[in-house]
Design an enzyme around this catalytic site. Structure first.
Site, mmCIF file in Angstrom:
data_model
loop_
_atom_site.group_PDB
_atom_site.id
_atom_site.type_symbol
_atom_site.label_atom_id
_atom_site.label_comp_id
_atom_site.label_asym_id
_atom_site.label_seq_id
_atom_site.Cartn_x
_atom_site.Cartn_y
_atom_site.Cartn_z
ATOM 1 N N SER A 273 33.373 57.479 25.005
ATOM 2 C CA SER A 273 33.899 57.746 24.121
ATOM 3 C C SER A 273 34.713 59.196 24.882
ATOM 4 C CB SER A 273 34.207 57.981 22.826
ATOM 5 O OG SER A 273 34.295 57.353 22.313
ATOM 6 N N SER B 249 28.014 62.692 19.944
ATOM 7 C CA SER B 249 26.794 63.529 19.026
ATOM 8 C C SER B 249 25.348 63.593 19.756
ATOM 9 C CB SER B 249 26.450 62.086 18.122
ATOM 10 O OG SER B 249 27.687 61.105 17.736
ATOM 11 N N GLY C 56 27.210 59.378 26.409
ATOM 12 C CA GLY C 56 28.739 59.349 27.530
ATOM 13 C C GLY C 56 30.232 58.317 26.961
ATOM 14 N N GLU D 169 22.548 49.091 20.514
ATOM 15 C CA GLU D 169 23.302 49.981 20.140
ATOM 16 C C GLU D 169 23.391 49.184 18.628
ATOM 17 O OE1 GLU D 169 26.206 52.234 21.306
ATOM 18 O OE2 GLU D 169 27.009 53.207 19.716
#
Lengths: 346, 389
Positions: free
Chosen positions: B136, B168, B134, B256
């Site tokens: 963007s 996503s 969570g 990431e």
């Protein structure tokens, strides 16, 4: 240990490869003091097994030394001497002192060895031989009566017609006509070119790391529009690309060193040279663009590095040649075999 | 030297341990993926399959490096790397657990409370727990510090309002790690006053959180818009320390960006092209395929080097950004290079593999240099590493 060796190489080269040495070498003067210091430090023996005078350095350490020399644009055949000595030692021949080089370095050139009254006689011409004029001996791959052989051709058994590459480094045509030491070998011209490609990869990586440092420093000090040009995003983005390419070439050099240490495959050495060659082209262009006109002058140091990149990326096989070798290997492996081939090689 | 911030250490060499594991993973994939088509494989780590994740969990291939007391396997970062790259090269559907294994789990390990770790990490390890990110928002993409979603203190917890987007997997995930403001932004430090929350999505969806699909241009549903209106989160939902969100989230971004998923997204297409062209490849095709292969070999070394640095406890955030940038360029080039070598048009509905895989990659490619940090942001980070910013 690796760091210690490359640090001492770095210190020696930083003090010895002066502007004057570079300028004199461009004019054809052999940098005798620099070479003597490098030889004295033992760096020329870094790829030799201990029984042939080596000191047990790893291929990675040898490549780090070669990279450090390239970073200073040292105008000496350090990589060639290391590799020629290794070829001679691997064939069981003794390794002479002094400058060594190797021949042939180009495809489709062949030397021949014939028995003449119990002695081996080497004949033929090889072009673009690095520092041929300076060599105390040349490790020559030749076709003997019963297959490939390595010969050790001492000065006096060959004549030289001078040439040079775009960086002003000697690249001579050498005609052999004399009696030499020789031994049978498993080595092929493909192996010699792959080994040469591996060392050129280390040189490209060394030069790129230096160009990154030089160009970063330049964009931090050159002021336009009231601030250092490195403050502009357009320059920053290009510098990031430059850094990425330099890192890729560094990894390619490590891959080439690993391959040499493990028997050398054309797949790994070729992939390394092709990738580093591509990085060389991009970095040369980006560094000149960042420097503007000053980088294009004789006086500024950048061209000593970029002109070498433009020579080295083509020597021992350019990107197209090696990418085709890698691509043919990939195609032989097939869709399912490609990934296992990659993990086995890199 | 000034670029030392960007130095890479040599990757650790393969060991008997890593290569035995590799063989084990390949055996597993050969049987598990026997029925998976090339088109399905092309989805790479966007492909989600709960059952497959559970099987990976049974094999001990999720949370591999985590402590045993949380269900982890205490294996090395390099062993984990072997599993990841083998999964990606084979086009395995690892999407269900990917985010949790890559960044959310490590984030919990670093900042979570004992209770958060004990309740969630074993479920991730088992392949039974999926996370979404969570970060963007509509007005906060690359500029993450501009988030406006806000958690306000209320009795016993927090009340959250705002909108997340491009989230996503939010429609399927079990948890979200929510990055939002917990204090007003100060002009002096725009990174201050942000926090991370661990949001249990089963409780949140329909109770203050509305998840709406955003269909991507390929027609797939990965993205969502997540509207948050008076969502109540208990006190213990805070992840790490209140106000430390920026530091935590940038650490998470290093995870990431660090893996082989940043250069192998198009590998299925390369393998497919090699397969199709193998019998009678032209010189031009061999050179072009060789070039892509050379790039992958070098990227793999750089990427393994990052894994080695993580293993050694270093912070290779800049190196990870650099490898991701190089890797995304290669991923995107793969489709552009291969389309010129083959006599097919990209076709989603094709029954043959190559045109279908080509169609998938051509249309997926723009996302590669956007997700996980845009090319421009990464290059800005690298420039900062060089001392230019």
């Amino acid at each position: 240990m690796s760091d210690q060796l490359s640090d001492s190489a770095e210190r020696l080269l930083a003090s010895q490869v002066t502007r004057d040495v570079l300028r004199a070498a461009e004019g054809g003067t052999w940098p005798a003091a620099l070479w003597a210091a490098v030889e004295e430090a033992g760096f020329t023996a870094a790829l030799l097994p201990e029984e042939s005078g080596g000191f047990g350095a790893s291929a990675a350490e040898a490549f780090a030394i070669v990279g450090a020399a390239a970073a200073h644009a040292a105008p000496i055949p350090l990589a060639e001497t290391m590799l020629a000595g290794r070829l001679l030692a691997d064939a069981g021949l003794s390794v002479p002192d002094g400058v060594l080089t190797l021949a042939p370095v180009r495809r489709r050139e062949q030397l021949t060895l014939t028995l003449d009254g119990g002695a081996w006689r080497l004949a033929g011409t090889a072009t673009r031989v690095p520092w041929g004029r300076q060599a105390a001996a040349i490790a020559a791959l030749a076709e003997g009566p019963e297959g490939p052989m390595i010969a050790c051709a001492s000065a006096g058994t060959f004549t030289v017609s001078n040439g040079r590459n775009v960086a002003g480094e000697p690249r001579d045509a050498v005609t052999f006509e004399g009696v030499v030491e020789a031994a049978t070998t498993q080595v092929t011209i493909e192996y010699v070119r792959a080994a040469g490609a591996a060392l050129r990869t280390a040189q490209i990586a060394g030069a790129l790391s230096r160009i990154l440092a030089v160009t970063t420093a330049y964009v931090q000090t050159r002021v336009q529009f009231g601030r250092p040009i490195g403050k502009f995003q357009a320059i920053q983005q290009n510098m990031a690309v430059l850094a990425g390419q330099a890192a890729a070439a560094g990894a390619a050099a490590d891959m080439a060193a690993d391959s040499l240490a493990n028997g050398l495959t054309a797949f790994a050495a070729g992939a390394a040279k092709a990738r580093a060659g591509e990085a060389a082209s991009l970095v040369a262009a980006l560094s000149h663009q960042a420097h503007g006109a000053i980088g294009f002058t004789q006086e500024y140091e950048l061209h000593h590095l970029t002109r070498r990149l433009w020579a080295w990326r083509d020597e021992f096989g350019n990107e197209a040649e090696w990418n085709e070798v890698v691509g043919r290997a990939a195609l032989r492996a097939g869709g399912d075999g490609l990934w296992p081939a990659i993990t086995a090689a890199a | 030297m000034l670029q030392q911030a960007l130095d890479f250490t040599a990757p650790p060499p393969p060991s008997a341990g890593t290569e035995n594991l590799r063989a084990e993973v390949r055996d597993f994939l050969a049987s598990e993926l026997a029925e998976r088509t090339s088109q399905q494989r092309a989805a790479s780590w966007s492909g989600r399959d709960r059952a497959f994740s559970r099987k990976m969990g049974e094999r001990g291939w999720i949370g591999m490096t985590w402590p045993k007391r949380y269900g982890g396997h205490e294996r090395s970062a390099l062993e984990r790397y072997v599993v990841l790259e083998e999964m990606l090269a084979a086009g395995a559907p690892v999407g269900f657990h990917w985010v949790a294994d890559r960044q959310s789990g490590p984030n919990l390990l670093r900042y979570g409370t004992e209770e958060q770790r004990e309740s969630i990490l074993p479920r991730i390890v088992a392949g039974e727990c999926s996370f979404c990110i969570g970060m963007s928002e509509p007005d906060s993409g690359s500029d993450l510090a501009a988030v406006r979603t806000r958690a306000q203190r209320v009795q016993g917890g927090w009340l959250v309002n705002g909108t997340k987007v491009w989230t996503s997997g939010a429609h399927e995930a079990d948890y979200m790690i929510l990055f939002c403001r917990t204090d007003t932004k100060s002009d002096a430090d725009r990174h201050a006053g942000a926090s991370q929350f661990l949001v249990d999505l089963d409780k949140a969806r329909g109770h203050g959180m509305t998840v709406r699909p955003i269909i991507d241009m390929r027609g797939d549903h990965h993205f969502n818009e997540v509207a948050i209106e008076d969502l109540f989160l208990p006190d213990d939902a805070v992840l790490g320390r209140e106000g430390e969100g920026w530091k935590q989230v940038t650490g998470e971004l290093a995870f990431e960006r660090s893996g082989p998923d940043r250069f192998l997204s198009a590998f299925t297409l390369l393998a497919e092209a090699v397969q199709a062209l193998a019998p009678d490849a032209s010189e031009r095709a061999a050179i072009a395929l060789g070039r892509l292969t050379s790039h992958i070999m070098v990227l793999r070394r750089l990427s393994r080097s990052v894994a080695g640095m993580l293993q050694a406890g270093d912070d290779p955030a800049l190196q990870a950004a650099l490898v991701k940038d190089l890797g995304n360029v290669l991923e995107q080039e793969t489709a552009e290079v291969i389309r010129l070598l083959v006599d097919v048009e990209p076709e989603d509905d094709a029954t043959e593999d190559l045109p279908a895989v080509l169609a998938h990659l051509v249309m997926a490619a723009p996302s590669f240099s956007l997700r996980g940090g845009t090319r421009e942001i990464l290059r800005g980070m690298i420039a900062r590493g060089l001392g230019l910013r």
